[in-house]
Design a protein around this motif. Structure first.
Motif, short mmCIF file in Angstrom:
data_model
loop_
_atom_site.label_atom_id
_atom_site.label_comp_id
_atom_site.label_asym_id
_atom_site.label_seq_id
_atom_site.Cartn_x
_atom_site.Cartn_y
_atom_site.Cartn_z
N LEU A 15 -10.49 6.88 -4.23
CA LEU A 15 -9.08 6.55 -3.98
C LEU A 15 -8.55 5.72 -5.21
N ARG A 16 -7.51 5.98 -5.69
CA ARG A 16 -6.94 5.23 -6.80
C ARG A 16 -6.46 3.83 -6.40
N LEU A 17 -6.96 3.08 -7.33
CA LEU A 17 -6.21 1.68 -7.02
C LEU A 17 -4.67 1.53 -7.24
N PRO A 18 -4.25 0.37 -6.68
CA PRO A 18 -2.65 0.24 -6.97
C PRO A 18 -2.73 -0.38 -8.39
N ALA A 19 -1.24 -0.04 -9.04
CA ALA A 19 -1.15 -0.51 -10.35
C ALA A 19 -1.42 -2.01 -10.59
N GLU A 20 -0.80 -2.91 -9.79
CA GLU A 20 -1.07 -4.33 -9.90
C GLU A 20 -2.50 -4.78 -9.52
N SER A 21 -2.90 -5.89 -10.03
CA SER A 21 -4.12 -6.38 -9.77
C SER A 21 -4.45 -6.91 -8.32
N VAL A 22 -5.23 -6.40 -7.81
CA VAL A 22 -5.46 -7.05 -6.13
C VAL A 22 -6.98 -7.92 -6.09
N GLU A 23 -6.79 -8.84 -5.39
CA GLU A 23 -8.14 -9.22 -5.00
C GLU A 23 -9.10 -8.50 -4.18
N ALA A 24 -10.21 -8.80 -4.11
CA ALA A 24 -11.24 -7.97 -3.42
C ALA A 24 -11.04 -8.02 -2.11
N ARG A 25 -10.63 -8.95 -1.51
CA ARG A 25 -10.53 -9.07 0.03
C ARG A 25 -9.21 -8.20 0.25
N GLU A 26 -8.18 -8.13 -0.17
CA GLU A 26 -7.01 -7.27 -0.16
C GLU A 26 -7.27 -6.02 -0.25
N LEU A 27 -8.12 -5.69 -1.25
CA LEU A 27 -8.48 -4.20 -1.64
C LEU A 27 -9.24 -3.77 -0.29
N LEU A 28 -10.13 -4.55 0.09
CA LEU A 28 -11.05 -3.86 1.32
C LEU A 28 -10.14 -3.81 2.48
N ALA A 29 -9.01 -4.73 2.72
CA ALA A 29 -8.14 -4.48 3.80
C ALA A 29 -7.31 -3.29 3.73
N ALA A 30 -7.13 -3.07 2.43
CA ALA A 30 -6.19 -1.77 2.15
C ALA A 30 -6.96 -0.45 2.57
N LEU A 31 -8.28 -0.60 2.14
CA LEU A 31 -9.26 0.30 2.24
C LEU A 31 -9.37 0.88 3.77
N ILE A 32 -9.53 -0.35 4.58
CA ILE A 32 -9.69 -0.17 5.97
C ILE A 32 -8.46 0.49 6.76
N ARG A 33 -7.34 0.12 6.02
CA ARG A 33 -6.16 0.43 6.76
C ARG A 33 -5.85 2.05 6.26
N HIS A 34 -6.59 2.48 5.41
CA HIS A 34 -6.31 3.87 4.97
C HIS A 34 -6.85 4.90 5.81
N GLU A 35 -6.10 5.98 5.84
CA GLU A 35 -6.27 7.06 6.85
C GLU A 35 -7.74 7.76 6.43
N GLN A 36 -8.18 7.69 5.24
CA GLN A 36 -9.41 8.12 4.89
C GLN A 36 -10.48 7.31 5.65
N PHE A 37 -10.41 6.29 5.91
CA PHE A 37 -11.38 5.33 6.73
C PHE A 37 -11.36 5.55 8.07
N ARG A 38 -10.47 6.32 8.54
CA ARG A 38 -10.81 6.65 9.96
C ARG A 38 -11.66 7.99 10.12
N ASP A 39 -12.85 7.87 9.86
CA ASP A 39 -13.87 8.82 10.03
C ASP A 39 -15.20 8.27 10.73
N ASP A 40 -15.26 9.24 11.75
CA ASP A 40 -16.66 9.05 12.63
C ASP A 40 -17.91 9.39 11.65
N TYR A 41 -17.79 10.27 10.76
CA TYR A 41 -18.95 10.74 10.07
C TYR A 41 -20.01 11.41 10.94
N ALA A 42 -19.51 12.04 12.10
CA ALA A 42 -20.21 12.74 13.03
C ALA A 42 -19.52 13.95 13.43
#
Length: 173
Positions: A36-63
């Motif tokens: 995934l491409r990072l946003p243009a502005e600098s973002v702290e790690a916790r906020e990046l992780l939260a954005a990843l968790i909210r992202h549609e690609q994170f909704r994968d059961d891997y099964a």
């Protein structure tokens, strides 16, 4: 965060695609990497992780279900229980040791697979500025059929120089 993460590509390494000396040694093991491409502005790690968790690609059961935009599961876990706080910052050495131990648990992998793992996994670990490990949420977080995975290793790799965050899952089922 004004600009959200943008899914650019995915890679999948299926151990069944390689010739092992012992057919039992590959099992049903694989590595899935979402870039995934990072946003243009600098973002702290916790906020990046939260954005990843909210992202549609994170909704994968891997099964076998793939990405489900309205999904309630992430790997073996209930999605609602995966938060930035459950990720542990880890070193390149620790992440490499976890993944090498997992990949070679039944003996050395074939040379072709080793080369693909080096390119897709270990080179990316080396390039990452930060690595986070989802290190087991406990039994209460496992969803109704989440025990299909024998092993489930999840890493988030942040490579600011490349402008990417990668979700790397290595699992057996």
């Amino acid at each position: 965060m004004e600009n959200q993460l943008t899914h650019e590509a995915s890679a999948f390494i299926n151990f069944r695609d390689y010739k092992f000396q012992d057919s039992r040694s590959h099992g049903f093991r694989w590595v899935d990497i979402k870039h995934l491409r990072l946003p243009a502005e600098s973002v702290e790690a916790r906020e990046l992780l939260a954005a990843l968790i909210r992202h549609e690609q994170f909704r994968d059961d891997y099964a076998g279900g793939g990405v489900l935009p309205a999904g309630l599961r992430h790997g073996p876990y209930w999605l609602r229980l995966v938060t930035p706080d459950v990720y542990e910052a880890v070193s390149r050495e620790k992440s490499s040791n976890v993944l090498c131990g997992w990949a070679n648990q039944f003996g050395d992998v074939p040379a072709e697979l080793e080369a693909d793992l080096q390119q897709e996994v270990f080179n990316r670990l080396s390039a990452a500025d930060h690595i986070y490990y989802l290190n087991g949420l406990g039994d209460a977080a496992i969803h109704d059929w989440g025990r299909v995975h024998d092993y489930f290793h999840e890493f988030v790799l942040v490579d600011r120089s490349a402008g990417r965050i990668m979700l790397l899952v290595a699992a057996d089922d």
